[in-house]
Design a protein around this motif. Structure first.
Motif, PDB file in Angstrom:
ATOM      1  N   MET A   1      62.795  47.395  50.804  1.00 19.05           N
ATOM      2  CA  MET A   1      61.415  47.620  50.381  1.00 19.05           C
ATOM      3  C   MET A   1      60.494  46.509  50.891  1.00 19.05           C
ATOM      4  SD  MET A   1      60.181  48.281  46.451  1.00 19.05           S
ATOM      5  CE  MET A   1      61.766  49.002  46.105  1.00 19.05           C
ATOM      6  N   PHE A   2      60.945  45.252  50.765  1.00 19.64           N
ATOM      7  CA  PHE A   2      60.133  44.119  51.182  1.00 19.64           C
ATOM      8  C   PHE A   2      59.939  44.118  52.702  1.00 19.64           C
ATOM      9  CE2 PHE A   2      61.896  41.698  47.266  1.00 19.64           C
ATOM     10  CZ  PHE A   2      61.116  42.485  46.422  1.00 19.64           C
ATOM     11  N   LEU A   3      60.994  44.502  53.440  1.00 19.58           N
ATOM     12  CA  LEU A   3      60.870  44.601  54.897  1.00 19.58           C
ATOM     13  C   LEU A   3      59.889  45.714  55.283  1.00 19.58           C
ATOM     14  CD1 LEU A   3      64.574  44.101  55.982  1.00 19.58           C
ATOM     15  CD2 LEU A   3      62.662  42.536  56.388  1.00 19.58           C
ATOM     16  N   ARG A   4      59.955  46.818  54.579  1.00 16.43           N
ATOM     17  CA  ARG A   4      59.052  47.939  54.858  1.00 16.43           C
ATOM     18  C   ARG A   4      57.601  47.584  54.538  1.00 16.43           C
ATOM     19  NH1 ARG A   4      59.419  52.344  50.539  1.00 16.43           N
ATOM     20  NH2 ARG A   4      58.209  50.743  49.499  1.00 16.43           N
ATOM     21  N   ASP A   5      57.374  46.993  53.365  1.00 17.33           N
ATOM     22  CA  ASP A   5      56.008  46.735  52.896  1.00 17.33           C
ATOM     23  C   ASP A   5      55.385  45.494  53.521  1.00 17.33           C
ATOM     24  OD1 ASP A   5      56.349  48.978  51.348  1.00 17.33           O
ATOM     25  OD2 ASP A   5      56.672  47.870  49.485  1.00 17.33           O
ATOM     26  N   ARG A   6      56.188  44.533  53.924  1.00 14.02           N
ATOM     27  CA  ARG A   6      55.711  43.288  54.554  1.00 14.02           C
ATOM     28  C   ARG A   6      54.724  42.527  53.673  1.00 14.02           C
ATOM     29  NH1 ARG A   6      55.513  44.175  60.937  1.00 14.02           N
ATOM     30  NH2 ARG A   6      57.328  45.497  61.082  1.00 14.02           N
ATOM     31  N   GLY A   7      54.928  42.583  52.383  1.00 16.30           N
ATOM     32  CA  GLY A   7      54.078  41.856  51.449  1.00 16.30           C
ATOM     33  C   GLY A   7      53.630  42.738  50.304  1.00 16.30           C
ATOM     34  N   CYS A   8      52.818  42.165  49.447  1.00 16.78           N
ATOM     35  CA  CYS A   8      52.289  42.893  48.297  1.00 16.78           C
ATOM     36  C   CYS A   8      51.461  44.072  48.790  1.00 16.78           C
ATOM     37  CB  CYS A   8      51.432  41.946  47.450  1.00 16.78           C
ATOM     38  SG  CYS A   8      50.682  42.746  46.011  1.00 16.78           S
ATOM     39  N   ARG A   9      51.656  45.245  48.181  1.00 16.31           N
ATOM     40  CA  ARG A   9      50.949  46.444  48.624  1.00 16.31           C
ATOM     41  C   ARG A   9      49.563  46.582  48.015  1.00 16.31           C
ATOM     42  NH1 ARG A   9      55.085  51.252  48.796  1.00 16.31           N
ATOM     43  NH2 ARG A   9      53.199  52.421  48.397  1.00 16.31           N
ATOM     44  N   ALA A  10      49.158  45.638  47.170  1.00 20.31           N
ATOM     45  CA  ALA A  10      47.809  45.683  46.615  1.00 20.31           C
ATOM     46  C   ALA A  10      46.797  45.469  47.729  1.00 20.31           C
ATOM     47  CB  ALA A  10      47.643  44.631  45.536  1.00 20.31           C
ATOM     48  N   GLU A  11      45.774  46.284  47.729  1.00 19.45           N
ATOM     49  CA  GLU A  11      44.730  46.195  48.739  1.00 19.45           C
ATOM     50  C   GLU A  11      44.118  44.795  48.757  1.00 19.45           C
ATOM     51  OE1 GLU A  11      41.457  49.386  50.031  1.00 19.45           O
ATOM     52  OE2 GLU A  11      41.153  48.580  48.019  1.00 19.45           O
ATOM     53  N   GLY A  12      44.115  44.163  49.911  1.00 15.86           N
ATOM     54  CA  GLY A  12      43.511  42.849  50.071  1.00 15.86           C
ATOM     55  C   GLY A  12      44.414  41.672  49.724  1.00 15.86           C
TER      56      GLY A  12
ATOM     57  N   GLN B   1      42.798  50.627  36.299  1.00 13.76           N
ATOM     58  CA  GLN B   1      43.221  51.909  36.854  1.00 13.76           C
ATOM     59  C   GLN B   1      43.713  51.645  38.269  1.00 13.76           C
ATOM     60  OE1 GLN B   1      40.121  54.825  37.000  1.00 13.76           O
ATOM     61  NE2 GLN B   1      41.299  56.226  38.267  1.00 13.76           N
ATOM     62  N   THR B   2      44.782  52.301  38.668  1.00 13.09           N
ATOM     63  CA  THR B   2      45.313  52.102  40.020  1.00 13.09           C
ATOM     64  C   THR B   2      45.220  53.402  40.809  1.00 13.09           C
ATOM     65  OG1 THR B   2      47.548  52.573  39.257  1.00 13.09           O
ATOM     66  CG2 THR B   2      46.902  50.279  39.339  1.00 13.09           C
ATOM     67  N   THR B   3      44.970  53.256  42.095  1.00 11.33           N
ATOM     68  CA  THR B   3      44.918  54.389  43.003  1.00 11.33           C
ATOM     69  C   THR B   3      45.856  54.101  44.161  1.00 11.33           C
ATOM     70  OG1 THR B   3      42.589  54.723  42.445  1.00 11.33           O
ATOM     71  CG2 THR B   3      43.406  55.810  44.430  1.00 11.33           C
ATOM     72  N   TYR B   4      46.778  55.025  44.426  1.00 11.51           N
ATOM     73  CA  TYR B   4      47.681  54.901  45.563  1.00 11.51           C
ATOM     74  C   TYR B   4      46.980  55.527  46.774  1.00 11.51           C
ATOM     75  CZ  TYR B   4      51.195  53.432  42.261  1.00 11.51           C
ATOM     76  OH  TYR B   4      51.884  52.737  41.306  1.00 11.51           O
ATOM     77  N   LEU B   5      46.678  54.703  47.761  1.00 10.71           N
ATOM     78  CA  LEU B   5      45.924  55.142  48.932  1.00 10.71           C
ATOM     79  C   LEU B   5      46.847  55.749  49.991  1.00 10.71           C
ATOM     80  CD1 LEU B   5      43.646  51.974  49.178  1.00 10.71           C
ATOM     81  CD2 LEU B   5      43.117  54.168  48.097  1.00 10.71           C
ATOM     82  N   PRO B   6      46.316  56.627  50.851  1.00  8.70           N
ATOM     83  CA  PRO B   6      47.136  57.232  51.912  1.00  8.70           C
ATOM     84  C   PRO B   6      47.735  56.196  52.860  1.00  8.70           C
ATOM     85  CG  PRO B   6      45.010  58.349  51.734  1.00  8.70           C
ATOM     86  CD  PRO B   6      44.955  57.161  50.824  1.00  8.70           C
ATOM     87  N   THR B   7      47.131  55.018  52.949  1.00 11.61           N
ATOM     88  CA  THR B   7      47.630  53.957  53.827  1.00 11.61           C
ATOM     89  C   THR B   7      48.881  53.286  53.265  1.00 11.61           C
ATOM     90  OG1 THR B   7      46.259  52.316  52.720  1.00 11.61           O
ATOM     91  CG2 THR B   7      45.305  53.423  54.637  1.00 11.61           C
ATOM     92  N   GLY B   8      49.216  53.576  51.997  1.00  6.48           N
ATOM     93  CA  GLY B   8      50.345  52.928  51.335  1.00  6.48           C
ATOM     94  C   GLY B   8      49.908  51.774  50.453  1.00  6.48           C
ATOM     95  N   LYS B   9      48.659  51.360  50.580  1.00 10.40           N
ATOM     96  CA  LYS B   9      48.129  50.287  49.746  1.00 10.40           C
ATOM     97  C   LYS B   9      47.804  50.816  48.349  1.00 10.40           C
ATOM     98  CE  LYS B   9      48.082  46.800  52.599  1.00 10.40           C
ATOM     99  NZ  LYS B   9      48.817  45.585  52.308  1.00 10.40           N
ATOM    100  N   ILE B  10      47.650  49.880  47.414  1.00 10.41           N
ATOM    101  CA  ILE B  10      47.312  50.229  46.026  1.00 10.41           C
ATOM    102  C   ILE B  10      46.002  49.545  45.688  1.00 10.41           C
ATOM    103  CG2 ILE B  10      48.063  50.141  43.629  1.00 10.41           C
ATOM    104  CD1 ILE B  10      50.962  49.814  44.740  1.00 10.41           C
TER     105      ILE B  10
ATOM    106  N   THR C   1      51.560  42.551  37.156  1.00 12.38           N
ATOM    107  CA  THR C   1      51.013  42.449  35.802  1.00 12.38           C
ATOM    108  C   THR C   1      49.837  43.412  35.639  1.00 12.38           C
ATOM    109  OG1 THR C   1      51.700  40.151  35.624  1.00 12.38           O
ATOM    110  CG2 THR C   1      49.982  40.871  34.125  1.00 12.38           C
ATOM    111  N   LEU C   2      48.948  43.446  36.633  1.00 10.08           N
ATOM    112  CA  LEU C   2      47.768  44.318  36.554  1.00 10.08           C
ATOM    113  C   LEU C   2      48.132  45.793  36.502  1.00 10.08           C
ATOM    114  CD1 LEU C   2      45.076  42.823  38.972  1.00 10.08           C
ATOM    115  CD2 LEU C   2      45.265  42.583  36.490  1.00 10.08           C
ATOM    116  N   ILE C   3      49.180  46.172  37.242  1.00 12.08           N
ATOM    117  CA  ILE C   3      49.520  47.595  37.317  1.00 12.08           C
ATOM    118  C   ILE C   3      50.002  48.128  35.961  1.00 12.08           C
ATOM    119  CG2 ILE C   3      51.973  47.690  37.994  1.00 12.08           C
ATOM    120  CD1 ILE C   3      50.888  49.482  40.373  1.00 12.08           C
TER     121      ILE C   3
END
Length: 109
Positions: A40-51, A94-103, A86-88
């Motif tokens: 998962m970490f290799l795929r995401d290359r970091g936190c998936r939160a936008e920004g 409120q969280t939105t899963y974006l088409p880019t894979g970011k949250i 923690t925020l999620i």
């Protein structure tokens, strides 16, 4: 039928990656395995939160909460830093899963 019988027998279904490493543990296991987290970490290359640019100390998160029927697999998993994990789970966000894979996180008003 085979899946139902396996479930009743307590057999843990698993999808294996290369070298027989388990990558999908179904619903029998709540926590992601070490190999799942690495993939998962290799795929995401970091936190998936936008920004967010954090790449270490990441947590494995179920996009659909495990208690609500989420599966312990890579498709339902997301890498999040401790702050965004923690925020999620904070009902004031409120969280939105974006088409880019970011949250994307929105503070409820």
């Amino acid at each position: 039928m085979a899946r139902r019988l396996a479930c009743e027998a307590g057999i843990i279904p698993a999808v294996l990656g290369s070298a027989s490493v388990p990558l999908d543990l179904g619903r029998r296991s709540r926590y992601h395995s070490e190999h799942q987290r690495i993939a998962m970490f290799l795929r995401d290359r970091g936190c998936r939160a936008e920004g967010c640019d954090r790449t270490i100390g990441l947590h494995a998160h179920h996009q659909q909460h495990w208690v609500d029927g989420g599966h312990t697999n890579l498709d339902d998993g997301a890498s999040l830093c401790a702050w965004h994990h923690t925020l999620i789970h904070d009902p004031t966000y409120q969280t939105t899963y974006l088409p880019t894979g970011k949250i994307r996180f929105h503070r409820r008003t």
